[in-house]
Design a protein around this motif. Sequence first.
Motif, PDB file in Angstrom:
ATOM      1  N   ILE A   2       0.778  -1.062   0.026  1.00  0.00           N
ATOM      2  CA  ILE A   2      -0.031   0.218  -0.052  1.00  0.00           C
ATOM      3  C   ILE A   2       0.942   1.154  -0.147  1.00  0.00           C
ATOM      4  O   ILE A   2       0.454   2.216  -0.265  1.00  0.00           O
ATOM      5  CB  ILE A   2      -1.031  -0.093   1.312  1.00  0.00           C
ATOM      6  N   GLU A   3       2.195   1.036   0.279  1.00  0.00           N
ATOM      7  CA  GLU A   3       3.026   2.231   0.352  1.00  0.00           C
ATOM      8  C   GLU A   3       3.831   2.614  -1.116  1.00  0.00           C
ATOM      9  O   GLU A   3       4.382   1.510  -1.408  1.00  0.00           O
ATOM     10  CB  GLU A   3       3.878   2.023   1.472  1.00  0.00           C
ATOM     11  N   ASP A   4       3.466   3.705  -1.471  1.00  0.00           N
ATOM     12  CA  ASP A   4       4.223   3.855  -2.694  1.00  0.00           C
ATOM     13  C   ASP A   4       5.841   3.933  -2.651  1.00  0.00           C
ATOM     14  O   ASP A   4       6.422   3.203  -3.676  1.00  0.00           O
ATOM     15  CB  ASP A   4       3.840   5.404  -3.351  1.00  0.00           C
ATOM     16  N   ASP A   5       6.265   4.326  -1.682  1.00  0.00           N
ATOM     17  CA  ASP A   5       7.737   4.228  -1.514  1.00  0.00           C
ATOM     18  C   ASP A   5       8.314   2.948  -1.374  1.00  0.00           C
ATOM     19  O   ASP A   5       9.527   2.604  -2.008  1.00  0.00           O
ATOM     20  CB  ASP A   5       8.191   5.029  -0.353  1.00  0.00           C
ATOM     21  N   CYS A   6       7.563   1.950  -0.797  1.00  0.00           N
ATOM     22  CA  CYS A   6       8.083   0.299  -0.854  1.00  0.00           C
ATOM     23  C   CYS A   6       8.190   0.185  -2.364  1.00  0.00           C
ATOM     24  O   CYS A   6       9.083  -0.666  -2.674  1.00  0.00           O
ATOM     25  CB  CYS A   6       7.227  -0.259  -0.112  1.00  0.00           C
ATOM     26  N   ILE A   7       7.216   0.246  -3.016  1.00  0.00           N
ATOM     27  CA  ILE A   7       7.056  -0.329  -4.519  1.00  0.00           C
ATOM     28  C   ILE A   7       8.177   0.525  -5.204  1.00  0.00           C
ATOM     29  O   ILE A   7       8.970  -0.006  -6.112  1.00  0.00           O
ATOM     30  CB  ILE A   7       5.551  -0.036  -5.050  1.00  0.00           C
ATOM     31  N   GLU A   8       8.355   1.847  -4.991  1.00  0.00           N
ATOM     32  CA  GLU A   8       9.505   2.425  -5.990  1.00  0.00           C
ATOM     33  C   GLU A   8      11.007   2.052  -5.405  1.00  0.00           C
ATOM     34  O   GLU A   8      11.665   2.136  -6.267  1.00  0.00           O
ATOM     35  CB  GLU A   8       9.429   4.091  -5.597  1.00  0.00           C
ATOM     36  N   LEU A  29      22.062   5.455  14.171  1.00  0.00           N
ATOM     37  CA  LEU A  29      22.570   4.393  13.232  1.00  0.00           C
ATOM     38  C   LEU A  29      22.415   5.177  11.761  1.00  0.00           C
ATOM     39  O   LEU A  29      21.332   5.825  11.475  1.00  0.00           O
ATOM     40  CB  LEU A  29      21.918   3.375  13.238  1.00  0.00           C
ATOM     41  N   ARG A  30      23.170   4.871  10.979  1.00  0.00           N
ATOM     42  CA  ARG A  30      23.132   5.310   9.394  1.00  0.00           C
ATOM     43  C   ARG A  30      22.271   4.428   8.640  1.00  0.00           C
ATOM     44  O   ARG A  30      22.260   3.330   8.883  1.00  0.00           O
ATOM     45  CB  ARG A  30      24.289   5.474   8.954  1.00  0.00           C
ATOM     46  N   VAL A  31      21.456   4.652   7.339  1.00  0.00           N
ATOM     47  CA  VAL A  31      20.988   3.946   6.742  1.00  0.00           C
ATOM     48  C   VAL A  31      21.654   2.589   6.208  1.00  0.00           C
ATOM     49  O   VAL A  31      21.188   1.499   6.416  1.00  0.00           O
ATOM     50  CB  VAL A  31      20.295   4.444   5.222  1.00  0.00           C
ATOM     51  N   PRO A  32      22.934   2.577   5.804  1.00  0.00           N
ATOM     52  CA  PRO A  32      23.660   1.343   5.305  1.00  0.00           C
ATOM     53  C   PRO A  32      23.728   0.427   6.574  1.00  0.00           C
ATOM     54  O   PRO A  32      23.947  -0.667   6.339  1.00  0.00           O
ATOM     55  CB  PRO A  32      24.978   1.955   4.704  1.00  0.00           C
ATOM     56  N   SER A  73      12.244   9.601   1.899  1.00  0.00           N
ATOM     57  CA  SER A  73      12.832  10.358   2.857  1.00  0.00           C
ATOM     58  C   SER A  73      13.631   9.492   3.939  1.00  0.00           C
ATOM     59  O   SER A  73      13.456   8.240   3.945  1.00  0.00           O
ATOM     60  CB  SER A  73      11.642  11.148   3.451  1.00  0.00           C
ATOM     61  N   ARG A  74      14.485  10.158   4.596  1.00  0.00           N
ATOM     62  CA  ARG A  74      15.155   9.211   5.857  1.00  0.00           C
ATOM     63  C   ARG A  74      14.229   8.455   6.758  1.00  0.00           C
ATOM     64  O   ARG A  74      14.440   7.564   7.026  1.00  0.00           O
ATOM     65  CB  ARG A  74      16.014  10.392   6.552  1.00  0.00           C
ATOM     66  N   ARG A  75      13.044   9.185   7.152  1.00  0.00           N
ATOM     67  CA  ARG A  75      11.886   8.475   7.926  1.00  0.00           C
ATOM     68  C   ARG A  75      11.353   7.650   6.923  1.00  0.00           C
ATOM     69  O   ARG A  75      11.229   6.320   7.819  1.00  0.00           O
ATOM     70  CB  ARG A  75      11.039   9.769   8.372  1.00  0.00           C
ATOM     71  N   SER A  76      11.005   7.474   5.968  1.00  0.00           N
ATOM     72  CA  SER A  76      10.444   6.547   5.184  1.00  0.00           C
ATOM     73  C   SER A  76      11.222   5.320   5.156  1.00  0.00           C
ATOM     74  O   SER A  76      11.021   4.216   5.220  1.00  0.00           O
ATOM     75  CB  SER A  76      10.077   7.174   3.709  1.00  0.00           C
ATOM     76  N   ILE A  77      12.573   5.650   4.952  1.00  0.00           N
ATOM     77  CA  ILE A  77      13.598   4.604   4.628  1.00  0.00           C
ATOM     78  C   ILE A  77      13.686   3.810   5.913  1.00  0.00           C
ATOM     79  O   ILE A  77      13.756   2.267   6.003  1.00  0.00           O
ATOM     80  CB  ILE A  77      14.880   4.823   4.093  1.00  0.00           C
ATOM     81  N   GLN A  78      13.871   4.352   7.236  1.00  0.00           N
ATOM     82  CA  GLN A  78      13.834   3.875   8.385  1.00  0.00           C
ATOM     83  C   GLN A  78      12.587   3.042   8.655  1.00  0.00           C
ATOM     84  O   GLN A  78      12.782   1.820   9.142  1.00  0.00           O
ATOM     85  CB  GLN A  78      13.964   4.807   9.544  1.00  0.00           C
ATOM     86  N   LYS A  79      11.586   3.362   8.219  1.00  0.00           N
ATOM     87  CA  LYS A  79      10.344   2.677   8.294  1.00  0.00           C
ATOM     88  C   LYS A  79      10.429   1.561   7.563  1.00  0.00           C
ATOM     89  O   LYS A  79      10.304   0.202   7.930  1.00  0.00           O
ATOM     90  CB  LYS A  79       9.135   3.412   7.867  1.00  0.00           C
TER      91      LYS A  79
END
Length: 352
Positions: free
Chosen positions: A34-40, A303-306, A323-329
């Motif tokens: 359901i999250e566009d960011d995930c599919i992207e 912690l960093r994304v990688p 976004s950083r928040r979206s990637i953490q999620k």
Amino acid sequence: MTQEIKAISLFSGAGGFDIGSHMANIPVVFSVDIEDDCIETQKLNDIFKDTIKISGDLFQISSDEIKNSLGDNYKGKSILIGGAPCQPFSKNGYWVTHKIRKGIDDPRAQLVNEYLRVLIDIKPDGFVFENVESLLHPTNKVIVDSFLEIAESEGFETNVIRANALDYGVPQKRKRLFIIGTKGTFKTKEPIKTHFPPEIASKENLQPYVNVGEVISEYDTDEYIEKQELTEGGTYHEDLKEVPPGMNYKALTAWAGYPNPKFVADKRFWNFLLKLHPEQPSWTITAQPGPWVGPFHWNSRRLRVPEIAAIQTFPKDYVFYGSRRSIQKQIGNAVPPLMAKEMINFLKESLV
């Protein structure tokens, strides 16, 4: 051994479960979230170049739409993978105990129902369903019992696995529940563990748990600095610096013998000012940590994304969108690929 098994992925997120399926040589031919960011995120990674990727609400996607989009991929053996978002089951709640034939009559189990709906309509040869371990809590257990009853009525032999990611090479303490079903026969009782506590591993010549320093130390350079990691000037920055690696705020309490205690033991969430130790596995990576909720790096930064991606065992070259928040999620919600791989391999053995 045939490799002609394909996977259909529901609640796919950033693709952790799906990467694990590919690792088990079962390509994912259809994914939905359901999250566009995930599919992207999935679109940015070549591993999913042949996957039909749908951004949408599973409530609005009929089983026939899934079948039709699969085309020839609907032929042959298939498995269904996915975990309904777990927030409803992370806390105690009131559960309606009345069960109905094609679902579970509970207002917060609707996404589980959608998984079951697709399972019943698509009729795969097997499935792996993931969720939080607290789904087995007496308050929530009606969900599991109803799930099993429905799956077994559809001809599946089922197995409930309480798993810790540590046991499968993930450098992280992460307990999860897997419900696995097969139209075949399970050859063993549970997935084979690949890693063990150090004291056992050394005696029996086995692989020990993977420590977090082994997988994230390479990212502790200026090349990977993120502005979001900084804690300087924050309310608890000085306190965080005083917490030793592997400890939390309790290190600054009378309980730990700290002079002039700054906090009272057991009055805060356990992951408040929680800090990693490089020679130990990480604690659970979360999707939405509060500003002073760990785990923090042993160098007193976030912690960093990688780093969080490596702790979750995403491939090193995996790319995330948003976004950083979206990637953490996305990363925090994911099933660690190495853990997913072993669960899917366990199912696969029953199908071939």
